[in-house]
Motif scaffolding. Structure first.
Motif, PDB file in Angstrom:
ATOM      1  N   ILE A 292      31.784  57.219  42.670  1.00  0.00           N
ATOM      2  CA  ILE A 292      31.074  55.940  42.595  1.00  0.00           C
ATOM      3  C   ILE A 292      29.646  56.133  42.068  1.00  0.00           C
ATOM      4  N   GLY A 293      28.981  57.172  42.546  1.00  0.00           N
ATOM      5  CA  GLY A 293      27.612  57.447  42.101  1.00  0.00           C
ATOM      6  C   GLY A 293      27.563  57.717  40.599  1.00  0.00           C
ATOM      7  N   ASN A 294      28.444  58.586  40.124  1.00  0.00           N
ATOM      8  CA  ASN A 294      28.436  58.950  38.698  1.00  0.00           C
ATOM      9  C   ASN A 294      28.833  57.778  37.821  1.00  0.00           C
ATOM     10  N   THR A 295      29.851  57.032  38.265  1.00  0.00           N
ATOM     11  CA  THR A 295      30.293  55.888  37.456  1.00  0.00           C
ATOM     12  C   THR A 295      29.186  54.842  37.404  1.00  0.00           C
ATOM     13  N   PHE A 296      28.497  54.686  38.518  1.00  0.00           N
ATOM     14  CA  PHE A 296      27.389  53.726  38.556  1.00  0.00           C
ATOM     15  C   PHE A 296      26.355  54.060  37.476  1.00  0.00           C
ATOM     16  N   ILE A 297      25.980  55.312  37.425  1.00  0.00           N
ATOM     17  CA  ILE A 297      24.958  55.730  36.454  1.00  0.00           C
ATOM     18  C   ILE A 297      25.444  55.482  35.029  1.00  0.00           C
ATOM     19  N   GLU A 298      26.720  55.816  34.808  1.00  0.00           N
ATOM     20  CA  GLU A 298      27.309  55.623  33.479  1.00  0.00           C
ATOM     21  C   GLU A 298      27.248  54.139  33.058  1.00  0.00           C
ATOM     22  N   VAL A 299      27.687  53.262  33.959  1.00  0.00           N
ATOM     23  CA  VAL A 299      27.733  51.827  33.649  1.00  0.00           C
ATOM     24  C   VAL A 299      26.314  51.276  33.462  1.00  0.00           C
ATOM     25  N   PHE A 300      25.439  51.685  34.350  1.00  0.00           N
ATOM     26  CA  PHE A 300      24.059  51.204  34.295  1.00  0.00           C
ATOM     27  C   PHE A 300      23.410  51.615  32.971  1.00  0.00           C
TER      28      PHE A 300
ATOM     29  N   GLY B 225      44.079  57.447  44.043  1.00  0.00           N
ATOM     30  CA  GLY B 225      44.592  58.722  44.531  1.00  0.00           C
ATOM     31  C   GLY B 225      43.563  59.585  45.256  1.00  0.00           C
ATOM     32  N   VAL B 226      42.293  59.132  45.317  1.00  0.00           N
ATOM     33  CA  VAL B 226      41.249  59.945  45.956  1.00  0.00           C
ATOM     34  C   VAL B 226      41.124  59.556  47.430  1.00  0.00           C
ATOM     35  N   THR B 227      41.159  60.542  48.326  1.00  0.00           N
ATOM     36  CA  THR B 227      41.027  60.229  49.758  1.00  0.00           C
ATOM     37  C   THR B 227      39.784  60.891  50.368  1.00  0.00           C
ATOM     38  N   ASP B 228      39.273  61.923  49.729  1.00  0.00           N
ATOM     39  CA  ASP B 228      38.141  62.651  50.308  1.00  0.00           C
ATOM     40  C   ASP B 228      36.848  61.821  50.207  1.00  0.00           C
ATOM     41  N   PRO B 229      36.176  61.587  51.359  1.00  0.00           N
ATOM     42  CA  PRO B 229      34.986  60.722  51.358  1.00  0.00           C
ATOM     43  C   PRO B 229      33.892  61.185  50.392  1.00  0.00           C
ATOM     44  N   GLU B 230      33.637  62.476  50.361  1.00  0.00           N
ATOM     45  CA  GLU B 230      32.578  62.973  49.483  1.00  0.00           C
ATOM     46  C   GLU B 230      32.926  62.749  48.023  1.00  0.00           C
ATOM     47  N   LYS B 231      34.239  62.940  47.701  1.00  0.00           N
ATOM     48  CA  LYS B 231      34.673  62.703  46.305  1.00  0.00           C
ATOM     49  C   LYS B 231      34.496  61.231  45.947  1.00  0.00           C
ATOM     50  N   LYS B 232      34.846  60.360  46.880  1.00  0.00           N
ATOM     51  CA  LYS B 232      34.673  58.918  46.626  1.00  0.00           C
ATOM     52  C   LYS B 232      33.211  58.641  46.294  1.00  0.00           C
ATOM     53  N   ARG B 233      32.317  59.174  47.126  1.00  0.00           N
ATOM     54  CA  ARG B 233      30.889  58.949  46.918  1.00  0.00           C
ATOM     55  C   ARG B 233      30.453  59.422  45.539  1.00  0.00           C
ATOM     56  N   LYS B 234      30.903  60.635  45.171  1.00  0.00           N
ATOM     57  CA  LYS B 234      30.486  61.214  43.872  1.00  0.00           C
ATOM     58  C   LYS B 234      30.995  60.364  42.722  1.00  0.00           C
TER      59      LYS B 234
END
Ligand code: XMP
Length: 523
Positions: free
Chosen positions: A301-309, A290-299
């Motif tokens: 992905i960045g936050n989830t990456f840190i969480e998973v890592f 449901g997310v279309t805003d590019p900056e939101k997508k980036r955020k």
């Protein structure tokens, strides 16, 4: 080691570059560096140019202790003004500003060894590149003229007894025909620096440094992406500490076709790196729903990456505990020299330190220390190092791929179906680029999926499907870029294959926008 003091010139990093090309190790530090606080004794010092005029308020000045080190000093442009100021010469604003090409007339002093050393072997008339407003009205006492141009009577000066040299032009830029020779004369001929900096010696030195830093039991983790920087850094770590280095590859669900498998195969099976693949694709894709805003997508992905890592790192830590190994204390980052320069370069009256680490949060949360084995290298040096470390060519020459991956190349909402279309189109596109022998000529290429549909006809059927936009650029630094001029025949084959082989696409367009005003990515 040669010390280069940076007064903020856009060319400072090039001085470093050229000195390295002479095989001499050097360090670039901000001009505010106190000489007493140096942790090494340089064999010579180079003072860079600057955007400042010597008369500006807040203009930076060199620590005068530089001249008491008893080692040769070379001032370039603003650096020359610093020498003149220190030695009581006068400087004035140039009545004729000089920008661009100039012809340097070398003035020789038979029998005068010191003064003539800088231009040894250089033609009597040589092309140099000027970029300055200030010039010297009069050289300081004890200095002699070693070069002139039609507009600068004192374009190059040298002290008669000490090894102090000042030049108004920029030898570090490639437009100065014999610039590298002049720098070589300085660092090797005058400073007597050893030309022993090579990639092989770098590997040995770096492995030793890592071992000392980490200790005999210390553990390091690092994220790998399959890109050249993280791979080279990982192989170096593996050589230094073996399995005490843990690499983590996060599958975010928006990587390219078969990318995870390929990276795993190369890093783990071929290069022997202790690698964990964390498959978090469902988590990433569910959060992107449901997310279309590019900056939101980036955020996201960045936050989830840190969480998973972070979760993976904790898991490895617990495993390590059971194995009787030390707690993980280090985080590997593939930071390159241009990032380091960006963060330490002199930007004004006070040097600003910018944090460029995108995993800054990890360092704090997990109390990790950073380890950056590539921090002294430029991109092409990293590639050379990768080759020497036995990393396959395919990986060494891979185009850069953004962290948010295909999510920013599927415009609009990112769904598994849309990712699949973009992935297949991209795969064909890159395959054909490689088949045409163009992959290395292009700096970056990818296929984007546009969220618009257009009418087409396939067989006797009307189709109403999506559009693939092809992007290919040539660039040196990714700050500016121009679109790549494909032969039409290659474009024709690519378009044909994508429309025939990728379901859901009935139209292919080629992006002919440069950066600026466009960017390389569409989002
Ligand atoms: P743009 O689109 O700004 O891209 O012209 C310049 C370069 O940066 C890459 N890029 C990214 N890399 N995370 C990354 O790791 C990002 O969010 C990101 N956005 C753009 C882009 O692929 C190009 O090489």
């Amino acid at each position: 080691t040669i010390l280069i003091l940076d007064f903020g010139s856009q060319y400072s990093h090039l001085i470093t570059r050229r000195v390295r090309e002479c095989g001499v190790y050097c360090e670039l530090l901000p001009c505010t560096q106190k000489i007493a606080e140096l942790n090494f004794k340089p064999k010579g010092v180079i003072l860079s140019g600057s955007p400042f005029s010597i008369t500006d308020e807040g203009a930076p000045h060199v620590d005068p202790a530089v001249f008491d080190l008893g080692v040769p000093v070379l001032g370039i442009c603003y650096g020359l003004q610093q020498i003149a100021m220190n030695r009581g010469g006068q400087t004035g604003l140039a009545t004729k500003r000089e920008y661009g090409y100039a012809e340097l007339n070398v003035v020789r002093h038979p029998g005068h060894i010191i003064a003539d050393k800088l231009f040894e072997g250089v033609a009597d008339k040589t092309t140099v590149w000027m970029s300055h407003g200030d010039h010297l009205d009069q050289p300081p006492k004890g200095f002699t003229i070693i070069g002139t141009t039609t507009t600068s009577e004192y374009a190059a000066i040298a002290h008669e007894k000490e090894h102090i040299y000042g030049i108004q032009f920029h030898p570090e830029v490639s437009h100065s025909a014999e610039g590298t020779k002049i720098l070589k004369n300085f660092v090797i001929g005058i400073c007597g620096a050893n030309a022993n900096w090579s990639m092989g010696s770098f590997i040995d030195k770096e492995i030793e440094r890592i071992r000392t830093l980490v200790g005999p039991h210390g553990c390091v983790i690092g994220a790998v992406s399959g890109g050249v920087d993280s791979t080279v850094a990982a192989v170096l770590m593996k050589r230094a500490i073996g399995d005490r280095f843990h690499a983590i590859l996060v599958d975010n669900g928006v990587m390219r076709l078969n990318e995870c498998e390929t990276v795993k195969h190369t890093l783990n099976d071929s290069l022997g790196i202790n690698l964990t693949v964390a498959d978090a694709s469902d988590l990433f894709l569910s959060r992107l729903k449901g997310v279309t805003d590019p900056e939101k997508k980036r955020k996201i992905i960045g936050n989830t990456f840190i969480e998973v890592f972070e979760a993976e790192a904790h898991r490895i830590d617990n495993e390590n505990k059971e194995l009787g190994r030390d707690k993980i204390e280090w985080l590997l980052q593939g930071t390159l020299y241009p990032d380091v320069i960006e963060s330490i370069s002199f930007k004004g009256p006070s040097a600003t330190i910018k944090s460029h680490h995108n995993v800054g949060g990890l360092l704090e949360d997990m109390r990790l220390n950073l380890i950056e084995p590539l921090r002294e290298l430029f991109k092409d040096e990293v590639r050379a190092l990768g080759s020497l470390l036995g990393i396959p060519d395919d990986l060494i020459w891979r185009h850069p791929f953004p962290g948010p991956g295909i999510a920013i190349r599927v415009l609009g909402e990112v769904t598994p179906e849309q990712v699949d279309i973009a992935r297949r189109a991209d795969h064909i596109y890159i395959e054909e680029i490689k088949n045409a022998g163009l992959y290395r000529k292009i700096s970056q290429a990818y296929a984007a999926l546009l969220p618009v549909r257009s009418v087409g006809v396939m067989g006797d059927q009307r189709t109403y499907e999506q559009v693939i936009a092809l992007r290919a650029v040539e660039t040196k630094d990714f700050m500016t870029a121009d679109w790549f001029e494909f032969p039409y025949s290659v474009l024709k084959r690519i378009s044909n294959r994508i429309i025939n082989e990728v379901h859901g696409v009935n139209r292919v367009v080629y992006d002919v926008s440069s950066k600026p005003p466009s960017t390389i990515e569409w989002e």
